[in-house]
Motif scaffolding. Structure first.
Motif, mmCIF file in Angstrom:
data_model
loop_
_atom_site.group_PDB
_atom_site.id
_atom_site.type_symbol
_atom_site.label_atom_id
_atom_site.label_comp_id
_atom_site.label_asym_id
_atom_site.label_seq_id
_atom_site.Cartn_x
_atom_site.Cartn_y
_atom_site.Cartn_z
ATOM 1 N N ILE A 644 9.715 8.539 -2.392
ATOM 2 C CA ILE A 644 8.228 7.787 -2.412
ATOM 3 C C ILE A 644 8.350 7.001 -1.361
ATOM 4 N N ASN A 645 7.499 7.199 -0.422
ATOM 5 C CA ASN A 645 7.342 6.308 0.857
ATOM 6 C C ASN A 645 6.281 5.595 1.250
ATOM 7 N N GLU A 646 5.144 5.932 0.224
ATOM 8 C CA GLU A 646 3.947 5.085 0.366
ATOM 9 C C GLU A 646 3.776 3.943 -0.723
ATOM 10 N N PHE A 647 3.367 2.886 -0.253
ATOM 11 C CA PHE A 647 3.267 1.724 -1.196
ATOM 12 C C PHE A 647 2.078 0.787 -0.961
ATOM 13 N N MET A 648 1.468 0.238 -1.981
ATOM 14 C CA MET A 648 0.210 -0.622 -2.047
ATOM 15 C C MET A 648 0.846 -2.176 -2.388
ATOM 16 N N VAL A 649 0.424 -3.220 -1.707
ATOM 17 C CA VAL A 649 0.882 -4.563 -2.045
ATOM 18 C C VAL A 649 -0.362 -5.489 -1.668
ATOM 19 N N ASP A 650 -0.189 -6.527 -2.123
ATOM 20 C CA ASP A 650 -1.206 -7.639 -2.321
ATOM 21 C C ASP A 650 -0.636 -8.824 -1.417
ATOM 22 N N GLY A 651 0.743 -8.752 -0.959
ATOM 23 C CA GLY A 651 1.214 -9.796 -0.258
ATOM 24 C C GLY A 651 2.030 -9.470 0.905
ATOM 25 N N ILE A 652 1.901 -10.445 1.896
ATOM 26 C CA ILE A 652 2.573 -9.930 3.128
ATOM 27 C C ILE A 652 4.223 -10.214 3.083
ATOM 28 N N GLY A 653 4.424 -11.095 2.122
ATOM 29 C CA GLY A 653 6.107 -11.017 1.799
ATOM 30 C C GLY A 653 6.379 -10.000 1.292
ATOM 31 N N ALA A 655 5.177 -6.724 1.590
ATOM 32 C CA ALA A 655 5.115 -5.828 2.687
ATOM 33 C C ALA A 655 6.394 -6.100 3.548
ATOM 34 N N LYS A 656 6.577 -7.544 3.838
ATOM 35 C CA LYS A 656 7.590 -7.472 4.968
ATOM 36 C C LYS A 656 9.232 -7.055 4.202
ATOM 37 N N ALA A 657 9.228 -7.394 2.984
ATOM 38 C CA ALA A 657 10.446 -6.813 1.864
ATOM 39 C C ALA A 657 10.753 -5.258 2.100
ATOM 40 N N LEU A 658 9.576 -4.605 1.825
ATOM 41 C CA LEU A 658 9.606 -3.140 1.889
ATOM 42 C C LEU A 658 9.899 -2.756 3.344
ATOM 43 N N MET A 659 9.421 -3.167 4.337
ATOM 44 C CA MET A 659 9.551 -2.877 5.533
ATOM 45 C C MET A 659 11.286 -3.192 6.117
ATOM 46 N N ASN A 660 11.767 -4.171 5.584
ATOM 47 C CA ASN A 660 13.123 -4.449 5.777
ATOM 48 C C ASN A 660 13.818 -3.367 5.308
ATOM 49 N N LEU A 661 13.463 -2.405 4.254
ATOM 50 C CA LEU A 661 14.339 -1.619 3.570
ATOM 51 C C LEU A 661 14.274 -0.374 4.521
ATOM 52 N N ASP A 662 13.086 -0.067 4.864
ATOM 53 C CA ASP A 662 12.826 1.281 5.535
ATOM 54 C C ASP A 662 11.633 1.029 6.400
ATOM 55 N N ASP A 663 11.824 1.024 7.641
ATOM 56 C CA ASP A 663 10.632 0.928 8.721
ATOM 57 C C ASP A 663 9.612 1.831 8.682
ATOM 58 N N SER A 664 9.969 3.103 8.149
ATOM 59 C CA SER A 664 9.004 4.208 8.009
ATOM 60 C C SER A 664 8.099 4.339 6.853
ATOM 61 N N ILE A 665 8.218 3.314 5.986
ATOM 62 C CA ILE A 665 7.234 3.327 4.826
ATOM 63 C C ILE A 665 6.008 3.128 5.191
ATOM 64 N N LYS A 666 5.083 3.694 4.668
ATOM 65 C CA LYS A 666 3.802 3.380 4.931
ATOM 66 C C LYS A 666 3.336 2.639 3.731
ATOM 67 N N LEU A 667 2.473 1.326 4.472
ATOM 68 C CA LEU A 667 1.738 0.454 3.690
ATOM 69 C C LEU A 667 0.515 0.465 3.502
ATOM 70 N N TYR A 668 -0.097 -0.061 2.460
ATOM 71 C CA TYR A 668 -1.555 -0.164 2.174
ATOM 72 C C TYR A 668 -1.756 -1.545 1.481
ATOM 73 N N GLY A 669 -2.578 -2.179 2.084
ATOM 74 C CA GLY A 669 -2.888 -3.448 1.549
ATOM 75 C C GLY A 669 -4.208 -3.585 0.622
ATOM 76 N N SER A 670 -3.796 -4.356 -0.860
ATOM 77 C CA SER A 670 -4.766 -4.195 -1.808
ATOM 78 C C SER A 670 -5.767 -5.345 -1.536
ATOM 79 N N SER A 671 -6.427 -5.819 -2.526
ATOM 80 C CA SER A 671 -7.568 -6.758 -2.397
ATOM 81 C C SER A 671 -7.030 -8.291 -2.037
ATOM 82 N N GLY A 672 -5.868 -8.623 -2.747
ATOM 83 C CA GLY A 672 -5.059 -9.769 -2.597
ATOM 84 C C GLY A 672 -4.934 -10.391 -1.322
ATOM 85 N N LEU A 673 -5.042 -9.633 -0.194
ATOM 86 C CA LEU A 673 -4.835 -9.907 1.236
ATOM 87 C C LEU A 673 -6.119 -10.594 1.522
#
Length: 856
Positions: A644-653, A655-673
């Motif tokens: 799995i390499n696609e994730f949705m998050v509501d917070g920048i923190g 998102a940053k933690a996921l990118m620290n694991l693997d910068d090839s991860i695809k991120l989607y922002g939910s309404s909490g942003l």
């Protein structure tokens, strides 16, 4: 102790600002008439802000201006001009919630200090690191953070200050994540207009679910508590030594909606405590605690910061001011209409006090009055007249102390004995032999000591009869009544036998203070403030080239689901984009143990396999709130999910933690942003492949936002479902042991006095998620949404059944096909589909804020 934090006070009006300054605040925070998160406070127009800034700066007090609402695209140029104005008048910092506004501030006022508002919901280490890297000087941490969490973040971060709330009202929801007021009545908390629905009556209800996941056969909790979402007020006064042990730069008092008297009392009490702690000799004083209670209290709590939860944090029995307990009724005389009260508390009513009697039963019936005469007092009993009969056992509280209010007024007026924040001046007077007077003064400005030297515009003459003596000159030059100045040290060199009229000495003193005043105020102004008006106009700064988003296509359908059954239903209904949220359920498991982690991991992998076999996109949706300990457990799961390499998050923190694991991860922002403008999209598109537009925006505001985007970012819009309205650290099922809630087949909700039912789900850290009582439905607006450039439309089907997910997905897939054809019968066909939705909806349907937007 050699350091104490800044004491930061609220200023909802000029009178409140004076109260804060005179009571000893180190800094104040206030707002203009627009863009501040307390719309209903008096607030300040531009002229008032400048006066307030000068008043505070003259007395050595910093001023922070809140620009902490979410900003619409058409407001960005106004905000830019406003920021330039604030910079020009020497404001010390601005607080912002909107990421686009922060980006704008960096461009138009790069030297103005930026503080994150608590509305930005920063609650973990990676969120703090992001703020530091972005350029924020200070983070106002979420009120839900615990002492240990703050300590850990402090140890692992650097170059940024922390501010925490120390006193005042608490929100039920995480700040910046509450849409309940907006959805119920269009009054958005993100625009400073919260109607406080959390202070209203609710019942906890639960029951079965029908075939569409709707509630049926509801039962009501037996609790007597009627105000399920009402919190107590925070007060860290008793715990100040422990709090000061943290490396916190600022302690904040909440209360821009409160009276100047409230500000005077609370600030002076905390000032006294902090000064005593600095001297190493302080302990909590019961009399001072009572002062804080008299100012206003819903019963105090140590808050989440001290790990207080549930009954120790909530005030579910009633939402109003509690006052200070005095005693209880022992007798009521019908003939004389006098009540007899036995004093059991630490305070006795006095003439002029405000009183409230509260019945000693679950009804909490109240009777309020002002004590106009002196009560008759005998030992521990008093009696006085009342206008209504009162039952034996009725509790008596004092809600207003006239004596304390009188003292507060003296602080506001600057006539109290212990006036704070006066300007201390060291003055040296040199009187020359020829009678010229040279004044050399020292005082503090923005960055430390300043000096001012001036020469009198007259000369003293040789005395013929009565020369002025040194003491007379000293007396005149030390008169500072009606000014913020106080002569601390004075030295006079005087050759004697000279004379000048006293009026000239008085004028010389006034002229000196005027020059000192100008120099102090100037010391707070930016170095280049004279050239600020020549800066490039904001309109030019924000000029946008034509959109480069390309051809507009019919958007793709995506569905939020939280279990395998509803996932299958969505896919069978034709959806090929799944956002899977296994963390939010009905069952109460308030921690992610190893077994729970394994179970969730296996469920995610099964969900992924179903999507692969159906050629559907799979995005793992993380919880909205991810404190560090919880985030660490979630990352354990993510590390086991290499497929799995696609994730949705509501917070920048997160998102940053996921990118620290693997910068090839695809991120989607939910309404909490909270995406309200194209500048937010531009800033976050550095990390996110797709972003969800706020459900608080109107269709025209959405269209403008998209039209201003000059780059490609996938934009998503929630178009259907009971939309998430609140996320809270409180756990509603934990109020009582509701054993009936066993699995996702059980419905849990809150019912208000209008019998509207708000679904409730719980995540695996026991956060409560409250969803709107009525389903958002924009199916008949899909043609507009499609033409506006939205890339993906989203249905939130979490908590619903497989059949619901199937039917609602099928209906929207049909609607997208109808929209793509653009034939003459499009409206009629979409209306037919809308009628189908009405039959399976939970609570009916609404267009939410889509047509009109939130109220202004």
């Amino acid at each position: 102790m050699n350091h104490i934090p800044e004491l930061l006070a609220p200023a909802g009006s000029m009178e409140a600002l004076k109260a804060a300054v005179n009571a000893g605040a180190d800094a104040v925070y206030l707002a203009g008439k627009k863009f501040g998160a307390r719309h209903y406070a008096a607030n300040f127009n531009d002229k008032n802000i400048e006066e307030a800034v000068n008043y505070a700066h003259l007395r050595g007090v910093r001023v922070y201006v809140t620009v902490n609402t979410l900003i619409k695209d058409h407001e960005l140029n106004k905000v830019a001009r406003y920021l330039q104005f604030l910079d020009k008048i020497g404001v010390d910092a601005i607080l912002v919630q909107d990421i686009g506004a922060a980006k704008l501030a960096k461009k138009v006022v790069p030297d103005l200090n930026l503080h994150t508002s608590t509305q930005m919901t920063i609650h973990n280490l990676e969120g703090v690191k992001w703020a530091s890297e972005f350029g924020f000087k200070r983070v106002v941490l979420s009120r839900e953070m615990e002492l240990s969490q703050i300590e850990e973040i402090d140890e692992k971060s650097e170059g940024i200050e922390f501010e925490i709330f120390a006193h005042g009202a608490l929100c039920y929801s995480y700040s910046g994540q509450c849409l309940l007021s907006s959805f119920i009545g269009g009054r958005s908390g993100n625009r400073g207009m919260c109607a406080q629905p959390c202070r209203r009556k609710y019942k906890i209800v639960w029951g079965e679910k029908d075939e569409y996941g709707r509630p049926s056969k509801l039962s009501t909790s037996s609790t007597n508590d009627k105000y399920i979402l009402s919190t107590r007020d925070l007060s860290l006064y008793k715990y100040l030594p422990k709090i000061i042990g943290l490396n916190v730069r600022s302690l904040k008092i909440e209360g821009r909606m409160r009276s100047p008297e409230y500000v005077a009392i609370v600030v002076s009490t905390y000032r006294k405590a902090l000064d005593s702690i600095l001297k190493g000799k302080w302990k909590a004083d019961k009399e001072d605690i009572n002062k804080l209670k008299f100012a206003f209290n819903r019963e105090f709590t140590g808050g989440y910061i001290l790990d207080y939860k549930y009954s120790r944090l909530m005030g579910r029995d009633r939402p109003g001011n509690r006052g200070v307990y005095s005693g209880s009724v022992i007798e009521y005389n019908k003939k004389s209409r006098k009540v007899f009260v036995e004093i059991k508390g630490s305070v006795t009513p006095q003439k002029g006090d405000g009183l409230v009697f509260i019945s000693n039963d679950h009804k909490n019936k109240e009777y309020g009055m002002v004590l106009n005469g002196n009560p008759e007092i005998r030992k521990n009993r008093i009696k006085f007249n009342v206008s209504t009969p009162l039952k034996k056992g009725t509790f008596l509280y004092i809600t207003r102390s006239k004596d304390l209010m009188d003292k507060a007024q003296k602080i506001i007026d600057g006539t109290c004995d212990d006036l704070k924040n006066q300007i201390m001046v060291d003055l040296k007077i040199l009187i020359q032999n020829d009678g010229a007077i040279i004044l050399k003064s020292k005082f503090n400005g923005a960055d430390g000591p300043l000096k001012l030297e001036m020469i009198s515009d007259f000369k003293m003459e040789k005395a013929i009869k009565s020369p002025l003596d040194k003491e007379t000159i000293k007396k005149q030059m030390t008169k500072t009544g009606g000014t913020p100045f106080k002569i601390q040290n004075m030295k006079i060199h005087y050759p004697e036998n000279l004379f000048t009229p006293i009026s000239k000495l008085n004028k010389l003193r006034r002229d000196l203070f005027k020059q000192i005043e100008k120099k102090i105020i100037s010391s707070y102004l930016p170095f280049n403030h004279e050239s600020l008006n020549s800066k490039k106009p904001p309109d030019e700064t924000l000029k946008i080239s034509s959109s480069k988003r390309g051809l507009k296509k019919v958007p793709q359908l995506g569905v939020y689901v939280n279990d395998l059954n509803s996932l299958k239903g969505a896919i069978d209904g034709g959806c090929r984009r799944i956002y899977f949220d296994p963390f939010i359920q009905n069952s109460i498991k308030c921690e992610l143990g190893d077994l729970e982690i394994q179970k969730i991991t296996e469920t995610i992998l099964k969900a992924k396999d179903i999507c692969i076999s159906s050629e559907a996109d799979f995005i793992l949706k993380l919880p909205k709130i991810t404190h560090d300990r919880y985030l660490k457990d979630i990352l354990k799961i993510v590390k086991q999910l290499s497929v799995i390499n696609e994730f949705m998050v509501d917070g920048i923190g997160a998102a940053k933690a996921l990118m620290n694991l693997d910068d090839s991860i695809k991120l989607y922002g939910s309404s909490g942003l909270n995406i309200w403008n194209h500048l937010s999209v531009k800033e976050l598109s550095k990390q996110f492949k797709g972003l969800t537009i706020s459900p608080e925006l109107s269709k025209n505001e959405i269209k403008l936002l998209i039209s201003n985007i000059e780059f490609y970012t996938s934009l998503e819009l929630l178009v259907h479902g009971n939309i998430e309205s609140i996320v809270s650290k409180d756990c509603i099922p934990c109020i009582r042991s509701i054993k009936e809630i066993k699995n996702n087949d059980t419905f849990l909700g809150l019912q208000d006095i209008k019998n509207r039912v708000f679904p409730v789900l719980i995540d695996s850290e026991c956060h409560t998620y409250i969803f709107n009582s009525v389903e958002l439905c924009l199916i008949d607006h899909l043609p507009f949404i499609s033409k506006s450039g939205v890339n993906k439309i989203i249905i939130d089907a979490r908590g619903r059944s497989e059949k619901y997910a199937y039917e609602i997905s099928s209906i929207y897939m049909d609607a997208l096909q109808i929209t793509a054809k653009e034939n003459l019968h499009i409206k009629k066909n979409l209306d037919l589909l809308k009628n189908k939705i009405k039959k399976i909806s939970l609570g009916g349907i609404t267009t939410g804020n889509f047509l009109k937007g939130v109220k202004e």
